[in-house]
Design a protein around this motif. Structure first.
Motif, PDB file in Angstrom:
ATOM      1  N   SER A 186     -44.581  30.993  -4.296  1.00  0.00           N
ATOM      2  CA  SER A 186     -43.860  29.742  -4.554  1.00  0.00           C
ATOM      3  C   SER A 186     -42.418  29.783  -4.042  1.00  0.00           C
ATOM      4  O   SER A 186     -41.779  28.744  -3.936  1.00  0.00           O
ATOM      5  N   TRP A 188     -39.984  30.886  -5.684  1.00  0.00           N
ATOM      6  CA  TRP A 188     -39.109  30.568  -6.822  1.00  0.00           C
ATOM      7  C   TRP A 188     -37.843  31.399  -6.771  1.00  0.00           C
ATOM      8  O   TRP A 188     -37.869  32.573  -6.431  1.00  0.00           O
ATOM      9  N   TYR A 299     -39.480  24.568 -11.029  1.00  0.00           N
ATOM     10  CA  TYR A 299     -40.792  24.985 -10.553  1.00  0.00           C
ATOM     11  C   TYR A 299     -41.767  24.942 -11.726  1.00  0.00           C
ATOM     12  O   TYR A 299     -41.456  25.410 -12.824  1.00  0.00           O
ATOM     13  N   ILE A 301     -45.492  26.362 -12.407  1.00  0.00           N
ATOM     14  CA  ILE A 301     -46.542  27.241 -11.876  1.00  0.00           C
ATOM     15  C   ILE A 301     -47.566  27.471 -12.972  1.00  0.00           C
ATOM     16  O   ILE A 301     -47.199  27.878 -14.087  1.00  0.00           O
ATOM     17  N   TYR A 336     -47.189  24.195  -8.574  1.00  0.00           N
ATOM     18  CA  TYR A 336     -48.093  25.191  -7.998  1.00  0.00           C
ATOM     19  C   TYR A 336     -49.239  25.401  -8.981  1.00  0.00           C
ATOM     20  O   TYR A 336     -49.023  25.828 -10.115  1.00  0.00           O
ATOM     21  N   GLN A 369     -50.136  23.766  -3.586  1.00  0.00           N
ATOM     22  CA  GLN A 369     -48.678  23.822  -3.598  1.00  0.00           C
ATOM     23  C   GLN A 369     -48.107  22.452  -3.249  1.00  0.00           C
ATOM     24  O   GLN A 369     -48.382  21.908  -2.176  1.00  0.00           O
TER      25      GLN A 369
END
Length: 397
Positions: A186, A188, A299, A301, A336, A369
């Motif tokens: 990702s 991140w 983010y 995830i 994600y 994604q």
């Protein structure tokens, strides 16, 4: 220092991630093949690779490789390898094997041949007819692929996904190595908020905290090769000292894990405490549909239910539709999502920016994604105090 050939084994689809980790450790002689990353390095790479690799399954020491289409070829060429350079007189050396698209397809026969050949090789050095095998463990693998035999010794022991913090797990745990890979893929950054709305036993948030503070994943566990006489104890001490020197324990992170199950959240909190990152993660009981945040960029995830069973499929599809509605409110965030459901994008209501094929255990999955916009760069004249005031205002507005 002695040079060695090492193989970091990898889950299908993660080879490039493992290779990047190997290069980040400073090893440049790297070759990538399906399921493995090969690299040549000094002896210190054995402790360093085991301590630092987050996404590899294990680290193997390559002893030799050759073509073998008959048992005689397998025996003679295995016997010729320098086993005594690694295995001491009292070493334990069980043999495991695998064969894919090779003339020598009987794995049990190949294992027996290799075991016999290694014994004969060690006899020449140690001048004895039998070996008690009561000392350190050297698990040998003979892997045949299209008639090419690769002989290795495992340096890790238990797989590298076993960090040591997850004594208790949920019903369908995500391996630590896969969780780390999802975070690394990702891209991140530790200065951004990260949320996992299906956190379960906390694996994704915990791995994110370890990455965010640059804590080596193997810092709190042992490895089988620590007992090998050929690797000086000083190399292990230096490698472990390096993990402490490079850890950034003072770096503050904003990581949030939510789940609807309070019992599994208690497990997540315990796991985070065992990993030493409990202060960096906020676990909260919350239904996914209740997810809200005042933070503008971040983010998300997650590893939601897949609906592998037919009876669960409709419930999972409704969940994905709900995710689409909830996530759409976070229009400046990046998402994600790992799932095996091939219709995920349809039910989520959005086409992924990028999709990566992986394997979660034996299940073929896709990593969807969805890239959000990048946050604006702070103006050059903007002070750290100004940025902090803006952040507080953003959270409280």
């Amino acid at each position: 220092m002695q040079k060695v050939d090492l193989i970091a084994t990898a889950t299908f689809g993660l080879e490039s991630v493992v290779a990047e980790e190997v290069r980040n450790l400073g090893y440049t002689d790297v070759t990538v093949e399906n399921g493995k990353v090969m690299f040549r390095a000094d002896l210190a790479a054995i402790p360093r690779a085991n301590l630092w690799l987050r996404t590899a399954d294990r680290v193997r020491l390559k002893i030799g490789e050759f073509k073998a289409t008959t048992f005689d070829e397998l025996f003679e060429q295995t016997k010729a390898l320098p086993w005594a350079e690694w295995i001491p007189e009292n070493g334990q050396f069980p043999v495991e094997g695998k064969s894919v698209k090779s003339t020598l397809f009987s794995v049990s026969d190949c294992q027996a041949i290799v075991k016999k050949a290694v014994v004969e090789s060690l006899k020449k050095t140690y001048k004895r007819d039998w070996f008690e095998e009561t000392g350190p463990l050297y698990k040998i693998e003979v892997a045949l692929l299209k008639d090419i035999a690769t002989l290795t010794i495992d340096t890790s022991g238990p797989g590298l996904h076993k960090r040591g913090y997850r004594e208790l797990i949920g019903a369908a745990p995500l391996k630590e190595t896969m969780a780390a890979a999802l975070i690394l893929l990702s891209r991140w950054k530790p200065d951004r908020v990260l949320i996992d709305p299906f956190c379960g036993s906390g694996t994704i948030p915990i791995e994110a905290a370890l990455i965010g503070q640059n804590i080596a994943p193997g810092m709190n566990r042992a490895f089988v090769s620590e007992s090998w006489p050929v690797i000086p104890k000083t190399l292990w001490r230096e490698a472990r000292a390096e993990t402490h020197d490079l850890a950034q324990y003072d770096r503050k992170l904003e990581i949030i894990g939510t789940d609807h199950d309070e019992e599994i959240l208690r497990v997540a909190r315990r796991n985070a405490r065992e990993a030493g990152v409990e202060e960096q993660i906020h676990f909260q009981r919350m239904e996914m549909k209740e997810l809200r945040t005042k933070r503008k960029y971040g983010y998300l995830i997650c590893n939601p239910p897949y609906g592998e069973r037919l009876s669960e499929r409709r419930d999972v599809e409704r969940l994905y539709k709900e995710m689409g509605r909830v996530f759409s409110a976070l229009d400046t965030w990046s998402f994600y999502v790992l799932t095996s459901h091939e219709g995920f994008e349809k039910h989520f209501g959005r086409i992924a920016s990028k999709k990566r094929k992986l394997y979660n255990g034996n299940i073929k999955v896709d990593y969807y994604q969805f890239f959000g916009p990048k946050p604006p760069r702070p103006k050059p004249e903007e002070s750290a105090r100004d940025r902090e005031i803006a952040r507080v205002e953003e959270e409280t507005c």
